[in-house]
Every structure is written in C-alpha cells, then in structure tokens.
Scaffold this motif. Sequence first.
Motif, PDB file in Angstrom:
ATOM      1  N   ASP A   1       0.570  -1.106   0.044  1.00  0.00           N
ATOM      2  CA  ASP A   1       0.265   0.038   0.068  1.00  0.00           C
ATOM      3  C   ASP A   1       0.745   1.217   0.036  1.00  0.00           C
ATOM      4  N   GLU A   2       1.997   1.226   0.747  1.00  0.00           N
ATOM      5  CA  GLU A   2       2.782   2.293   1.139  1.00  0.00           C
ATOM      6  C   GLU A   2       3.452   2.749  -0.407  1.00  0.00           C
ATOM      7  N   ALA A   3       4.362   1.628  -0.710  1.00  0.00           N
ATOM      8  CA  ALA A   3       4.881   1.817  -1.951  1.00  0.00           C
ATOM      9  C   ALA A   3       4.421   2.318  -3.094  1.00  0.00           C
ATOM     10  N   CYS A   4       3.018   1.618  -3.399  1.00  0.00           N
ATOM     11  CA  CYS A   4       2.107   2.277  -4.443  1.00  0.00           C
ATOM     12  C   CYS A   4       1.658   3.688  -4.036  1.00  0.00           C
ATOM     13  N   SER A   5       1.511   3.945  -2.956  1.00  0.00           N
ATOM     14  CA  SER A   5       0.869   5.094  -2.648  1.00  0.00           C
ATOM     15  C   SER A   5       2.153   6.359  -2.850  1.00  0.00           C
TER      16      SER A   5
ATOM     17  N   LEU B   1       7.735  10.597   5.972  1.00  0.00           N
ATOM     18  CA  LEU B   1       7.248   9.717   6.940  1.00  0.00           C
ATOM     19  C   LEU B   1       6.840   8.340   5.957  1.00  0.00           C
ATOM     20  N   GLY B   2       6.378   8.348   4.816  1.00  0.00           N
ATOM     21  CA  GLY B   2       6.149   6.990   4.376  1.00  0.00           C
ATOM     22  C   GLY B   2       7.281   6.330   4.099  1.00  0.00           C
ATOM     23  N   TRP B   3       8.394   6.561   3.551  1.00  0.00           N
ATOM     24  CA  TRP B   3       9.586   6.183   3.573  1.00  0.00           C
ATOM     25  C   TRP B   3      10.272   5.298   4.916  1.00  0.00           C
TER      26      TRP B   3
ATOM     27  N   ALA C   1      10.253   0.423   8.500  1.00  0.00           N
ATOM     28  CA  ALA C   1      10.045  -0.522   9.310  1.00  0.00           C
ATOM     29  C   ALA C   1       9.080  -1.436   9.103  1.00  0.00           C
ATOM     30  N   LEU C   2       8.575  -1.634   7.683  1.00  0.00           N
ATOM     31  CA  LEU C   2       7.764  -2.914   7.682  1.00  0.00           C
ATOM     32  C   LEU C   2       8.387  -4.017   6.903  1.00  0.00           C
ATOM     33  N   VAL C   3       9.406  -3.893   6.319  1.00  0.00           N
ATOM     34  CA  VAL C   3      10.033  -4.767   5.227  1.00  0.00           C
ATOM     35  C   VAL C   3      11.610  -5.068   5.825  1.00  0.00           C
TER      36      VAL C   3
ATOM     37  N   VAL D   1      10.272   1.876  -6.592  1.00  0.00           N
ATOM     38  CA  VAL D   1      10.683   1.371  -5.196  1.00  0.00           C
ATOM     39  C   VAL D   1      10.638  -0.090  -5.182  1.00  0.00           C
ATOM     40  N   ASP D   2      11.801  -0.611  -4.607  1.00  0.00           N
ATOM     41  CA  ASP D   2      12.053  -2.044  -4.489  1.00  0.00           C
ATOM     42  C   ASP D   2      11.877  -2.405  -3.114  1.00  0.00           C
TER      43      ASP D   2
END
Length: 124
Positions: A41-45, A86-88, A93-95, A113-114
């Motif tokens: 979700d975050e990468a696409c956003s 913040l998104g970065w 934190a998630l991956v 974004v990979d």
Amino acid sequence: MTVQTSATAEVIPTLRTIGADLAMRLDFDLDAIDDLRMAVDEACSLLLPAASDGLLDCAFRYGAGRIELSVSVFTEQPDLVVQDALGWQLLNALVSSVDRSMDQVDGGFRAKVDLARDSATVAR
C-alpha cells in the motif's frame, strides 16, 4: 508475476491482496502478512501521484520465505521519493529491505521502489 494497471488508488487493495495471498501461500505468519500488505500500500501510494502516463507496474517475485516487490511509474518529475519522509520511514519499518531508484528514460524518468519482506522464520 507482473501486473500493469492504472495508476489509481482503486487498484491498491487488489495489489495488497496479491501480496498477502503470496505471503499466505509461503506460510508467512500473520504479522508478516500484515506488514507486507501495508508495505505494498505504502509503496504504491508513494508513486501514484507522479504517474505521468497513468500506469503503474508492479512485479512480485517470491520463494524460500521471501517476497520481493518492484513498483514503478513513468514520471516527468526527477525527484520523487524523499528518504526522510514519513512514508519512507514506514516502509523501512515494515520490510526487510527497501530501495528507491530513478532512471532517465525517453521523455522522462522511471521511478521505482524495490522492497523485500522475509518471513519471520527466515528473519530469525
């Protein structure tokens, strides 16, 4: 598996579901599945607003307790993802790993974004 779709927010739930389904099939635990879902979700956003041609490319690679995702768009903007945003920070934190790139192509740039998420059993 590669998916090319319109660069609209309406497609993000489908891409999240693909990532979660792959993680379930690889026996990721529930926390890792949720982390991957949020990371997709975050990468696409991060990339959707800059998609100049209205297309989003999303490539999933998986196996041996690891899922890798590459999300990219064609853009006319040379600098897209700020690493202190913040998104970065959320993605980090998630991956297990995340990276961004910007390659010049005819008429603009390919912003990408990979990311990769290991299952909890691999990460230990």
